[in-house]
Design a protein around this motif. Structure first.
Motif, PDB file in Angstrom:
ATOM      1  N   UNK A  36      -8.920 -38.878  20.912  1.00  0.00           N
ATOM      2  CA  UNK A  36      -8.300 -39.864  20.043  1.00  0.00           C
ATOM      3  C   UNK A  36      -8.582 -41.295  20.522  1.00  0.00           C
ATOM      4  N   UNK A  37      -8.288 -41.527  21.741  1.00  0.00           N
ATOM      5  CA  UNK A  37      -8.612 -42.855  22.187  1.00  0.00           C
ATOM      6  C   UNK A  37     -10.036 -43.293  21.987  1.00  0.00           C
ATOM      7  N   UNK A  38     -10.958 -42.474  22.449  1.00  0.00           N
ATOM      8  CA  UNK A  38     -12.442 -43.166  22.486  1.00  0.00           C
ATOM      9  C   UNK A  38     -12.725 -43.112  21.057  1.00  0.00           C
ATOM     10  N   UNK A  39     -12.220 -42.436  20.019  1.00  0.00           N
ATOM     11  CA  UNK A  39     -12.506 -42.441  18.599  1.00  0.00           C
ATOM     12  C   UNK A  39     -12.197 -43.843  17.938  1.00  0.00           C
ATOM     13  N   UNK A  91     -14.745 -46.951  16.618  1.00  0.00           N
ATOM     14  CA  UNK A  91     -14.511 -47.700  15.400  1.00  0.00           C
ATOM     15  C   UNK A  91     -14.292 -49.041  15.616  1.00  0.00           C
ATOM     16  N   UNK A  92     -13.698 -49.242  16.521  1.00  0.00           N
ATOM     17  CA  UNK A  92     -13.567 -50.896  16.886  1.00  0.00           C
ATOM     18  C   UNK A  92     -14.893 -51.630  17.210  1.00  0.00           C
ATOM     19  N   UNK A  93     -15.591 -50.896  18.009  1.00  0.00           N
ATOM     20  CA  UNK A  93     -17.025 -51.458  18.440  1.00  0.00           C
ATOM     21  C   UNK A  93     -17.766 -51.621  17.072  1.00  0.00           C
ATOM     22  N   UNK A 119     -17.004 -56.761  23.709  1.00  0.00           N
ATOM     23  CA  UNK A 119     -18.003 -55.524  23.855  1.00  0.00           C
ATOM     24  C   UNK A 119     -18.061 -54.791  25.149  1.00  0.00           C
ATOM     25  N   UNK A 120     -18.017 -55.882  26.319  1.00  0.00           N
ATOM     26  CA  UNK A 120     -18.147 -55.385  27.485  1.00  0.00           C
ATOM     27  C   UNK A 120     -17.024 -54.714  28.058  1.00  0.00           C
ATOM     28  N   UNK A 121     -15.677 -55.185  27.309  1.00  0.00           N
ATOM     29  CA  UNK A 121     -14.522 -54.271  27.989  1.00  0.00           C
ATOM     30  C   UNK A 121     -14.576 -52.723  27.139  1.00  0.00           C
ATOM     31  N   UNK A 122     -14.854 -52.751  25.992  1.00  0.00           N
ATOM     32  CA  UNK A 122     -14.869 -51.610  25.173  1.00  0.00           C
ATOM     33  C   UNK A 122     -15.776 -50.562  25.804  1.00  0.00           C
ATOM     34  N   UNK A 153     -16.349 -45.161  31.127  1.00  0.00           N
ATOM     35  CA  UNK A 153     -15.433 -44.297  32.193  1.00  0.00           C
ATOM     36  C   UNK A 153     -14.868 -43.066  31.192  1.00  0.00           C
ATOM     37  N   UNK A 154     -14.849 -43.215  29.972  1.00  0.00           N
ATOM     38  CA  UNK A 154     -14.536 -42.005  29.264  1.00  0.00           C
ATOM     39  C   UNK A 154     -15.473 -40.932  29.339  1.00  0.00           C
TER      40      UNK A 154
END
Length: 376
Positions: free
Chosen positions: A106-109, A113-115, A138-141, A147-148
């Motif tokens: 759920x978090x990576x989804x 979407x945010x990216x 962008x670098x943070x996401x 890491x995911x």
């Protein structure tokens, strides 16, 4: 759309994300200032048996090995093996923490979407805005998604019984990163755990050429900037493996996504995403974990953990001693491992990845030549 016409709500989201990254980075630095010195060890408790840390405390720097090639170097076993065995014997309840945690899906989804949303938002922005947002957002996401991929590579999303589901989720995480890495990373990262400290099999260890070339502060800074390229190429040079069908699938899916972004949003959107990968895995506060984990900031210690606020972004990758001790425990339960077996984690650790990067660049004792290897 021109950048001046970006909606108010879009700019508000951009500003909030930028302020949040700056805040947690400053908090990361504040923790370092509260605890002077590169590493601290405050836990306390009954000390583990000496055998638990025998190999764990016997690493040497890559530079030392380069100067003592004529000595007999023998890799006997992965240095966390004895620790794991002893901890489980003393605290068998830790076994109950093992197993997948699908909430990561759920978090990576949401991050994917945010990216894509940000890529759309900036598709006609000026280049300065794209570069700034590339570094702050962008670098943070993208680093979080990277890491995911690490977490999912251990089958910790859907378990060992569903390997293809884990690979599919890893490929989905890979999409905003532009370059296909997910399946190849999983393949080589397995060797990193199995052969931690083996100069050839552990492809996270820099080459001797890197150790020789990048010694001065300005060359080490350059190494950090180009680290995404070095880190991506090194496995295929040091320990090449046959390309698999899943790797080709990963590459094909990535190519389709990249072309779709260019066709629907334009080349600026793709550049925004690509900058996230290049910046996020390079000279960026989050990239401090690449250095903090296995470089010899203390004599002999094979792995160091980081306990600080940036763990929230990177799925607790800072709990790195805990992770190598128990690679089949998901990120959500690693703090519990430290709580249960506290005396085994009464070790020098990092409190700031920003300080790690500063020391890497400006401390002559730290650099690619200071990566830990075993065993003499």
């Amino acid at each position: 759309m021109d950048v001046t016409n970006i909606s108010y709500i879009g700019w508000l989201q951009l500003s909030n994300q930028s302020i949040w990254l700056i805040y947690v980075t400053l908090l990361d630095l504040h923790k370092a200032s509260e605890e002077p010195g590169a590493l601290k060890s405050p836990i306390g408790g009954t000390k583990p048996d000496k055998m638990a840390n025998y190999l764990f405390q016997r690493f040497k720097t890559l530079e030392y090995k380069m100067r003592h090639e004529d000595e007999k170097w023998e890799f006997t076993e992965e240095p966390h093996t004895t620790r794991r065995r002893e901890i489980l014997q003393k605290y068998p309840q830790i076994k109950k923490l093992m197993g997948p945690d699908p909430t990561i899906a759920y978090i990576v989804t949401a991050e994917i979407i945010a990216q894509v949303f940000m890529a759309w938002l900036l598709s006609e922005a000026n280049w300065a805005t794209i570069v700034i947002c590339g570094y702050l957002i962008s670098a943070t996401l993208n680093h979080s998604l990277g890491s995911a991929i690490h977490e999912i590579g251990h089958n910790l999303a859907f378990g060992h019984a569903r390997p293809l589901a884990n690979r599919a989720l890893g490929m989905a995480c890979n999409l905003p990163m532009v370059v296909p890495i997910s399946v190849s990373y999983k393949k080589y990262h397995t060797d990193h755990h199995k052969y931690l400290g083996h100069e050839q099999m552990d492809v996270d260890i820099p080459t001797q050429l890197e150790a020789w070339l990048f010694r001065r502060w300005y060359t080490k800074l350059l190494w950090l900037i180009i680290h995404p390229l070095i880190h991506g190429i090194r496995p295929f040079y040091k320990s090449p493996k046959p390309v698999t069908v899943l790797e080709l699938t990963n590459a094909g899916a990535q190519l389709c996504f990249d072309l779709c972004i260019i066709y629907t949003l334009g080349h600026k959107a793709l550049v925004y995403l690509l900058l996230g990968t290049l910046f996020g895995l390079g000279c960026h506060p989050l990239a401090g974990h690449f250095i903090s984990e296995h470089y010899l900031f203390t004599n002999g210690q094979a792995t160091h953990s980081y306990y600080g606020p940036l763990n929230i972004v990177l799925f607790n990758v800072g709990y790195h001693v805990e992770h190598h001790d128990f690679p089949y425990i998901p990120y959500t339960r690693l703090p519990e491992v430290r709580r249960i077996a506290a005396e085994y984690y009464d070790l020098p650790h990092h409190t700031s990845w920003v300080k790690v990067l500063y020391d890497f660049v400006f401390d002559p004792k730290i650099g690619p030549h200071a990566r830990g290897v075993g065993f003499l």
